[in-house]
Enzyme design. Structure first.
Site, short mmCIF file in Angstrom:
data_model
loop_
_atom_site.label_atom_id
_atom_site.label_comp_id
_atom_site.label_asym_id
_atom_site.label_seq_id
_atom_site.Cartn_x
_atom_site.Cartn_y
_atom_site.Cartn_z
N ARG A 304 0.83 -1.21 0.00
CA ARG A 304 0.00 0.00 0.00
C ARG A 304 0.87 1.26 0.00
O ARG A 304 0.48 2.29 -0.54
CB ARG A 304 -1.01 0.00 1.15
CG ARG A 304 -2.14 1.00 0.92
CD ARG A 304 -3.19 0.98 2.02
NE ARG A 304 -4.31 0.10 1.77
CZ ARG A 304 -5.36 0.42 1.01
NH1 ARG A 304 -5.46 1.60 0.44
NH2 ARG A 304 -6.36 -0.44 0.84
N GLU A 706 -9.89 5.68 7.23
CA GLU A 706 -8.46 5.98 7.22
C GLU A 706 -8.06 7.30 6.58
O GLU A 706 -7.15 7.98 7.07
CB GLU A 706 -7.69 4.84 6.53
CG GLU A 706 -7.75 3.53 7.29
CD GLU A 706 -7.30 2.38 6.42
OE1 GLU A 706 -8.09 1.97 5.54
OE2 GLU A 706 -6.18 1.90 6.59
N1 MTE Z 1 -12.36 4.84 14.54
C1 MTE Z 1 -12.45 4.48 15.84
N2 MTE Z 1 -13.23 5.21 16.65
N3 MTE Z 1 -11.78 3.39 16.31
C2 MTE Z 1 -10.97 2.64 15.50
O1 MTE Z 1 -10.37 1.66 15.97
N4 MTE Z 1 -10.03 2.32 13.24
C3 MTE Z 1 -9.68 2.98 11.99
C4 MTE Z 1 -10.89 3.70 11.40
N5 MTE Z 1 -11.52 4.51 12.38
C5 MTE Z 1 -10.84 3.01 14.13
C6 MTE Z 1 -11.59 4.14 13.69
C7 MTE Z 1 -9.16 2.06 10.99
S1 MTE Z 1 -7.54 1.64 11.02
C8 MTE Z 1 -9.95 1.55 10.00
S2 MTE Z 1 -9.33 0.54 8.81
C9 MTE Z 1 -11.38 1.85 9.94
O2 MTE Z 1 -11.82 2.72 10.99
C10 MTE Z 1 -12.13 0.52 10.06
O3 MTE Z 1 -13.50 0.69 10.05
P1 MTE Z 1 -14.34 0.96 8.71
O4 MTE Z 1 -13.85 0.00 7.70
O5 MTE Z 1 -15.72 0.70 9.14
O6 MTE Z 1 -14.08 2.37 8.31
N1 HPA Z 2 -5.79 -2.54 4.16
C1 HPA Z 2 -5.97 -2.90 5.43
N2 HPA Z 2 -5.80 -4.11 5.86
C2 HPA Z 2 -5.41 -5.04 4.99
C3 HPA Z 2 -5.22 -4.72 3.65
C4 HPA Z 2 -5.41 -3.41 3.21
O1 HPA Z 2 -5.25 -3.06 2.04
N3 HPA Z 2 -4.82 -5.85 3.04
C5 HPA Z 2 -4.79 -6.79 3.99
N4 HPA Z 2 -5.15 -6.30 5.17
MO1 MOS Z 3 -7.19 -0.29 9.40
S1 MOS Z 3 -5.15 -0.02 9.48
O1 MOS Z 3 -7.12 -1.07 7.84
O2 MOS Z 3 -7.41 -1.57 10.53
#
Ligand code: MTE
Ligand code: HPA
Ligand code: MOS
Length: 767
Positions: A304, A706
């Site tokens: 990534r 993210e």
């Molecule tokens: N927001 C909160 N409050 N707590 C979390 O742990 N994780 C982040 C983001 N926002 C997180 C967060 C990360 S690393 C990711 S990948 C996404 O939320 C995962 O959730 P989503 O796929 O529903 O956005």
């Molecule tokens: N993002 C987050 N988590 C992951 C991914 C990615 O692209 N691929 C495998 N685990």
């Molecule tokens: Mo988020 S770093 O893809 O859990």
């Protein structure tokens, strides 16, 4: 529409792992960690610990009935050390005692005899010694080698970004119960219930059907529980499997800090070429990723980094190479942005370098090179529905870019010891797991005979509001009120083979599956209504719990319809599967169409540096962000706010320190500083761009988890801008985080220039 959880959170009613009532006979586990970062494990003396009060058993690698292996991508990570230790904090033995206190007291009596081996902590040193986790990867488009000759300007340099501790409020942990027929049930604080299930089954030598994993919610994950919740789940399960008693394992904060991996530190070399009109012509970059002692998710994170190496810019000639370097630190892992931020930091450094050398503002270069519709990324996917320029121009107009910059210049002319800095930070982030097969999800929806609805998916609630979003999707699709919908815990027996909740794609993937299941149920119910009440099927709909025929209320509402369908033996349960269409990527050519879509945005950051102390404040972040058609603006805004502050922390104050022995020095919150309310920007404006969203986004509402973290990168460059306003001569390396110490040292490269402290008058005051 609010987030459904916070009221219960603040009343203390939400159930986390540690709130699960403990069963009688529960044993408490504590982990004996390697005291050395690298060595041969000669002998383990357990005798004193075994004799200690309350100790029931101590398990080592020899007690593992199946395979001592939990590596997700590369099988290079034992659950318990065997023969060798590779990092400080590596689990060596699992001690089980009757109370938590007894477990921790006895742990101190274990003696390990380890023959030390050389320790590597620097990724460049590892690469020089050939210590790579996987072979290097190169993403390439055009011909950068040939392009240098055509460039009017070429600049090169080094950029380094540090690691970052996840600091989820709830530490890692699991609670495992033996089940009949020799299986286990695990309550786990994990983003990846299936990962815990699969690896535990492998460790115990069981089929996956003998291992059930259940997750109610996490007190934060941020990527730190995508892969690294697995060891604790598997260890608790090992204890329960062997003793046939429940086993609870929860890391205390300092153990969690010591033993778990973090965001990957990177060290990178860049070279950038521009033409006379400041267009980017060529970019070459080499990334050295500090992977730690085992692969964990590092190869995917590395990939990534390459995907996002050019951020929101179009560059025709790119060669980007990345090395995943094995060091003797805890294996680093996923962290919000998943390698993307590290890649983006380097190209922003390259642009800043070019701007400084050419004496132009970085935003002149940035704006001129933003992606346009159908520009190709180095991996060949075109930028479709590209809003990079729209985001920038909307922000520039709405927040008066020219005015802001003039304001900063004006302030700096009239102030001597306070300096302001400004930076723009455009972002572009691809949504999907970059490993195409992971982009699938399932939903199991029950309509109970009273009209209430239960939903199970693979989505894990970790604060990001995914349960609220899934409930909204269901209520909308079925035409009923939210109060009828319950989102159940995430459980591997209800929804199997799930991808972790990660990659910002959880709501898209599980939401789409929920939408499909609910649409199928709605159709079935309306077919039933059509025969039961002799209505034309076409034109039937459910709105606000009322059945409408061609827009006119029919003789039945939701409750009656469901009840009548039940008595007519209509199936009221549906299971749906969703796989993101159109995705493909060939990891050999590094080309394809890996992302469902991209998210765009631009942030303007203003900071003020106190040039006596090196301290600073983030005055404002003003953001124009592409949410698509947000169906929950409150949650989405919250994700921006949290992401931004986490990004600012990474770039400014969160400084992980390991010594040469691989020992974590920033091992508590005394020495590891995270942002508090004072570190948050005083002004945080978020403008919702008017964009159509994307059909591959759930209800056209784009993923938001993210991307906002990367707006925080602007803070680094704004601080740099302020420092240069005070000290134009300073040779500033590109090295994040920009801690107050670093700011101070760069303000006074020759320390004798520091304003003298006068005993009577104190420091000269700021004007
Ligand atoms: N927001 C909160 N409050 N707590 C979390 O742990 N994780 C982040 C983001 N926002 C997180 C967060 C990360 S690393 C990711 S990948 C996404 O939320 C995962 O959730 P989503 O796929 O529903 O956005
Ligand atoms: N993002 C987050 N988590 C992951 C991914 C990615 O692209 N691929 C495998 N685990
Ligand atoms: Mo988020 S770093 O893809 O859990």
């Amino acid at each position: 529409m609010n987030h459904l959880d916070p009221q219960r959170h603040v009343r203390g009613e939400s159930q986390y792992l540690d709130d699960v009532p403990t069963q009688r006979g529960t044993l408490y586990a504590a982990v004996f960690e390697s005291p050395l970062a690298h060595g041969k494990l000669r002998h383990l003396d357990l005798s004193a610990a075994l004799a200690a009060p309350g100790v029931v058993r101590i398990l080592t690698a020899d007690d593992i009935p199946g395979h001592n292996q939990i590596g997700g991508i590369v099988p290079d990570e034992p659950l318990l050390a065997q023969g060798h230790v590779h990092f400080r904090g590596q689990p060596v033995a699992l001690l089980l005692a009757r109370t938590e206190q007894q477990a921790h007291a006895a742990l101190k009596l274990i003696r390990a005899e380890i023959e030390p081996l050389p320790i590597i902590t620097d990724p460049r040193v590892a690469a020089a010694q050939g210590e790579l986790i996987v072979p290097p990867r190169t993403f390439q488009i055009g011909d950068s080698a040939a392009a240098w000759a055509t460039c009017a300007h070429v600049f090169e340099g080094v950029a380094e970004s540090g690691g970052q501790e996840h600091l989820y409020i709830e530490t890692q942990g699991a609670y495992a119960f033996p089940t009949e027929m020799g299986g286990v049930r695990i309550i786990s604080s994990t983003q990846g219930p299936t990962a815990v299930q699969r690896h535990t089954a492998h460790v115990l030598g069981l089929g996956m059907h003998q291992v059930e994993v259940d997750v109610t919610r996490l007190g934060g994950g941020f990527g730190g529980k995508e892969d690294q919740a697995t060891p604790w789940g598997a260890l608790a399960a090992l204890g329960a499997f062997i003793t046939r008693q429940p086993v609870k394992l929860v890391l205390d904060r300092m153990a969690d800090l010591r033993m778990t991996g973090k965001r990957h530190p990177y060290s990178s070399d860049f070279r950038i070429g521009l033409d006379e009109s400041l267009r980017l012509v060529a970019y070459e970059v080499t990334f050295y990723q500090n992977a730690g002692a085992a692969a964990d998710l590092s190869p995917a994170v590395l990939e990534r980094t390459l995907f996002h190496a050019t951020n929101a810019y179009f560059v025709p000639n790119v060669t980007a190479t990345a090395y995943s370097c094995r060091t003797n630190l805890p294996p680093n892992t996923a962290f919000r942005g998943f390698g993307g931020p590290q890649g983006m930091f380097v190209i922003e450094s390259a642009i800043a370098k070019a701007a400084e050398e050419l004496g132009v503002a970085a935003c002149e270069i940035q704006r001129r090179n933003l992606l346009r519709e159908n520009d190709r990324f180095p991996y060949r996917q075109p930028a479709e529905l590209c809003h990079a320029e729209q985001a920038w121009d909307t922000a520039a107009q709405r927040y008066d870019l020219a005015g802001r910059r003039a304001e900063v210049a004006q302030f700096n002319q009239t102030n001597k010891l306070l300096k302001k800095g400004f930076a723009a930070m455009p972002i572009c982030f691809g949504i999907s797991f970059t490993k195409t097969p992971m982009n699938q999800a399932r939903a199991l929806v029950h309509i109970y005979s009273d009209g209430s609805v239960g939903i199970s998916t693979g989505a894990v609630e970790m604060g990001q509001g995914v349960n609220t979003k899934i409930a909204q999707v269901a209520a909308r699709t079925l035409g009923i009120s939210l109060g009828r919908v319950k989102v159940e815990s995430t459980n591997t027996t209800r929804v199997a083979n799930t991808s972790p909740s990660a990659a910002s794609a959880t709501a898209d993937l599980n939401g789409k599956a929920t939408e499909l299941a609910c649409a199928a149920l709605r159709e079935r119910l309306l077919r039933h209504a059509s025969t039961e009440y002799t209505l034309h099927y076409e034109g039937l709909e459910i709105r606000d719990e009322q059945v409408l025929a061609a827009g006119v209320p029919a003789a039945t509402d939701w409750e009656k319809l469901v009840s009548s369908a039940f008595w007519k033996r209509v199936a009221l349960t549906e299971n749906a599967h969703y796989a993101t269409p159109d995705l493909h990527f060939d990891p050999n050519t590094n080309q394809g169409y890996p992302f469902a879509y991209h998210v765009y945005g631009t942030a303007f950051t203003t900071v003020t540096v106190d040039c006596l102390r090196g301290t600073y404040t983030v005055d404002a972040l003003r953001i124009a962000h592409d949410f698509g058609q947000s169906f929950n603006p409150i949650i989405d805004r919250g994700q921006i706010e949290g992401g931004v502050v986490q990004g600012i922390g990474w770039m400014t104050m969160e400084e992980l320190a390991y010594n040469d022995e691989g020992r974590l020095l920033s091992n508590s919150l005394n020495s590891y500083k995270i942002p508090d309310i004072y570190a948050a920007p005083a002004v945080l404006d978020v403008h919702f761009l008017d964009t159509p969203g994307h059909p591959r986004a759930i209800l056209r509402s784009k993923a938001v988890g993210e991307p906002p973290l990367m707006y925080g990168i602007g803070t680094y460059f704004a601080l740099r801008d302020a420092v240069r306003a005070f000290q134009p001569r300073t040779a500033l390396p590109f090295s994040a985080p920009m801690t107050p110490e670093k700011v101070l040292m760069s303000l006074y490269p020759d320390f004798s220039e520091a304003p003298a402290y006068n005993l009577k008058q104190g420091f000269p005051t700021a004007q």
